[in-house]
Write a protein that holds these residues in place. Structure first.
Motif, PDB file in Angstrom:
ATOM      1  N   CYS A   1      67.678  44.689  56.425  1.00 45.08           N
ATOM      2  CA  CYS A   1      67.280  43.279  55.738  1.00 45.08           C
ATOM      3  C   CYS A   1      66.161  42.964  56.677  1.00 45.08           C
ATOM      4  O   CYS A   1      66.497  42.043  57.580  1.00 45.08           O
ATOM      5  N   LEU A   2      64.875  43.372  56.271  1.00 47.25           N
ATOM      6  CA  LEU A   2      63.779  43.014  57.540  1.00 47.25           C
ATOM      7  C   LEU A   2      63.655  41.535  57.459  1.00 47.25           C
ATOM      8  O   LEU A   2      63.272  40.969  58.639  1.00 47.25           O
ATOM      9  N   PRO A   3      63.680  40.896  56.445  1.00 41.59           N
ATOM     10  CA  PRO A   3      63.304  39.133  56.614  1.00 41.59           C
ATOM     11  C   PRO A   3      64.367  38.446  57.452  1.00 41.59           C
ATOM     12  O   PRO A   3      64.073  37.653  58.126  1.00 41.59           O
ATOM     13  N   HIS A   4      65.687  39.170  57.361  1.00 39.24           N
ATOM     14  CA  HIS A   4      66.596  38.615  58.232  1.00 39.24           C
ATOM     15  C   HIS A   4      67.032  39.240  59.462  1.00 39.24           C
ATOM     16  O   HIS A   4      67.887  38.946  60.238  1.00 39.24           O
ATOM     17  N   ARG A   5      66.048  40.373  59.728  1.00 35.01           N
ATOM     18  CA  ARG A   5      66.194  41.301  60.898  1.00 35.01           C
ATOM     19  C   ARG A   5      67.644  41.637  61.049  1.00 35.01           C
ATOM     20  O   ARG A   5      68.156  41.649  62.086  1.00 35.01           O
ATOM     21  N   LEU A   6      68.112  42.073  60.005  1.00 35.67           N
ATOM     22  CA  LEU A   6      69.591  42.462  59.884  1.00 35.67           C
ATOM     23  C   LEU A   6      69.634  44.238  59.792  1.00 35.67           C
ATOM     24  O   LEU A   6      68.940  44.393  58.882  1.00 35.67           O
TER      25      LEU A   6
ATOM     26  N   VAL B   1      75.675  45.801  51.289  1.00 35.94           N
ATOM     27  CA  VAL B   1      75.177  44.501  51.207  1.00 35.94           C
ATOM     28  C   VAL B   1      75.397  43.851  49.958  1.00 35.94           C
ATOM     29  O   VAL B   1      74.665  44.615  49.046  1.00 35.94           O
ATOM     30  N   VAL B   2      76.314  43.090  49.462  1.00 36.83           N
ATOM     31  CA  VAL B   2      76.358  42.640  48.178  1.00 36.83           C
ATOM     32  C   VAL B   2      75.615  41.378  47.979  1.00 36.83           C
ATOM     33  O   VAL B   2      75.327  41.171  46.549  1.00 36.83           O
ATOM     34  N   ASP B   3      75.233  40.631  48.619  1.00 30.89           N
ATOM     35  CA  ASP B   3      74.633  39.340  48.381  1.00 30.89           C
ATOM     36  C   ASP B   3      73.816  38.881  49.848  1.00 30.89           C
ATOM     37  O   ASP B   3      73.832  39.350  50.722  1.00 30.89           O
ATOM     38  N   ALA B   4      72.566  38.462  49.335  1.00 29.37           N
ATOM     39  CA  ALA B   4      71.872  37.982  50.471  1.00 29.37           C
ATOM     40  C   ALA B   4      70.655  36.927  49.853  1.00 29.37           C
ATOM     41  O   ALA B   4      70.713  36.598  48.504  1.00 29.37           O
ATOM     42  N   ASP B   5      70.316  36.023  50.658  1.00 23.55           N
ATOM     43  CA  ASP B   5      69.399  35.070  50.326  1.00 23.55           C
ATOM     44  C   ASP B   5      67.845  35.276  50.737  1.00 23.55           C
ATOM     45  O   ASP B   5      67.104  34.480  50.819  1.00 23.55           O
ATOM     46  N   CYS B   6      67.680  36.669  51.137  1.00 24.32           N
ATOM     47  CA  CYS B   6      66.346  36.944  51.418  1.00 24.32           C
ATOM     48  C   CYS B   6      65.351  37.144  50.076  1.00 24.32           C
ATOM     49  O   CYS B   6      65.719  36.997  49.049  1.00 24.32           O
ATOM     50  N   PRO B   7      63.915  36.915  50.190  1.00 17.22           N
ATOM     51  CA  PRO B   7      62.958  36.995  49.154  1.00 17.22           C
ATOM     52  C   PRO B   7      63.064  38.077  48.334  1.00 17.22           C
ATOM     53  O   PRO B   7      62.570  38.368  47.498  1.00 17.22           O
ATOM     54  N   ASP B   8      63.104  39.407  49.371  1.00 20.75           N
ATOM     55  CA  ASP B   8      63.004  40.631  48.624  1.00 20.75           C
ATOM     56  C   ASP B   8      63.954  41.363  48.049  1.00 20.75           C
ATOM     57  O   ASP B   8      63.989  42.398  47.308  1.00 20.75           O
ATOM     58  N   PHE B   9      65.231  41.091  48.420  1.00 21.22           N
ATOM     59  CA  PHE B   9      66.668  41.715  48.050  1.00 21.22           C
ATOM     60  C   PHE B   9      66.575  43.293  48.181  1.00 21.22           C
ATOM     61  O   PHE B   9      67.342  44.112  47.405  1.00 21.22           O
ATOM     62  N   VAL B  10      65.825  43.900  49.172  1.00 23.31           N
ATOM     63  CA  VAL B  10      65.710  45.027  49.354  1.00 23.31           C
ATOM     64  C   VAL B  10      67.282  45.600  49.920  1.00 23.31           C
ATOM     65  O   VAL B  10      67.977  46.450  49.331  1.00 23.31           O
TER      66      VAL B  10
END
Lengths: 170, 113
Positions: free
Chosen positions: B102-107, B77-86
């Motif tokens: 990616c827990l915030p995005h449930r992905l 995963v190279v990019d995301a707009d989640c708050p934690d960037f895990v």
């Protein structure tokens, strides 16, 4: 008069927990494992468990989780952190009652149960129990962070015990 | 801290360490492998996966956006707009059983047989 003092003390602890939550976000501590964090706000939970009644301490945990989520977090993050916070609170309150363990050990075990609670909530929400493979990593991280948090709390409490900020029923 | 407590903690660390060793064992998978992307409990995409697979996947949902790249036998995963960037900081998945969450995005991105 004593009630006002207690009220102010509780409010101060909640405010401090929120500041610690915020400060924690400023410290880069991202190891690519969901749920890994320092857990500085646990200092406040440990202090409230030692100086306040169980009910007031629980109130602090719930209020700080809710307010932090409202200010710096999002809804799903709130569910994860509240589940972790409540489970770890229950375990730490029980261990504190037995009076057999030091604050550092209680803090480490609390941190581990925070991770267990958080991962369980996440596993239910995303309906994938395989994220449990992250638990051993989280446990290994919880030991140094829990030790740090426990040491900080112990140091703080040694000062607090010299004041009259003690509202635990005898 | 008493001696007994230190032993308990070291024991917990040892168990965690052994658990990591067991889950990280390298196995031989001759069967076909797939990259499975799950969002909010539902399968989003299932891509046959081997060393030559190259694919760039942009995931856009109500929960947020993630960019996933499959290249050189690994998934990242190279990019995301989640708050934690895990998810972005997680090391690329390359083996069956590896997963990026990616827990915030449930992905969930995982490699399965």
């Amino acid at each position: 008069m004593k009630n006002t003092k207690k009220l102010v003390y509780i409010s101060l602890l909640i405010a401090q927990a929120m500041v610690l939550n915020y400060v924690e976000k400023l410290i880069p501590f991202n190891v690519g494992i969901p749920g890994a964090k320092l857990g500085l706000a646990n200092i406040i939970t440990l202090i409230s468990l030692n100086t306040l009644s169980l009910k007031s301490a629980l109130l602090i945990v719930i209020t700080r989780s809710t307010l932090s989520a409202a200010m710096f977090g999002n809804v799903s993050g709130f569910i994860y952190s509240l589940s972790g916070a409540l489970l770890s609170f229950a375990v730490m309150a029980f261990l504190m009652k037995t009076k057999k363990l030091s604050l550092m050990t209680i803090s480490i075990i609390g941190a581990i149960f925070h991770n267990i609670g958080q991962l369980s909530a996440a596993a239910v929400i995303i309906a994938n129990y395989k994220i449990g493979i992250f638990l051993p990593f989280l446990v290994l991280i919880a030991i140094p962070t829990g030790l740090f948090v426990g040491t900080c709390s112990k140091g703080l409490l040694s000062y607090l015990y010299r004041t009259d900020l003690y509202f635990k029923e005898k | 801290m008493k001696k007994k407590e230190i032993i308990i903690i070291l024991l917990i660390a040892l168990i965690a360490f052994i658990a990591i060793l067991i889950t990280n064992q390298k196995k031989d998978y001759s069967a076909e492998q797939y990259v499975v992307i799950t969002i909010d409990k539902e399968m989003y995409k299932k891509i046959p996966f081997d060393v030559d697979t190259y694919e760039e996947i942009a995931v856009h949902t109500d929960l947020g956006n993630n960019t996933i790249i499959i290249n050189n036998g690994s998934v990242d995963v190279v990019d995301a707009d989640c708050p934690d960037f895990v998810c972005v900081n997680t090391k690329p998945a390359a083996q069956v059983g590896d997963m990026i969450v990616c827990l915030p995005h449930r992905l969930i991105v995982e490699i399965s047989e």
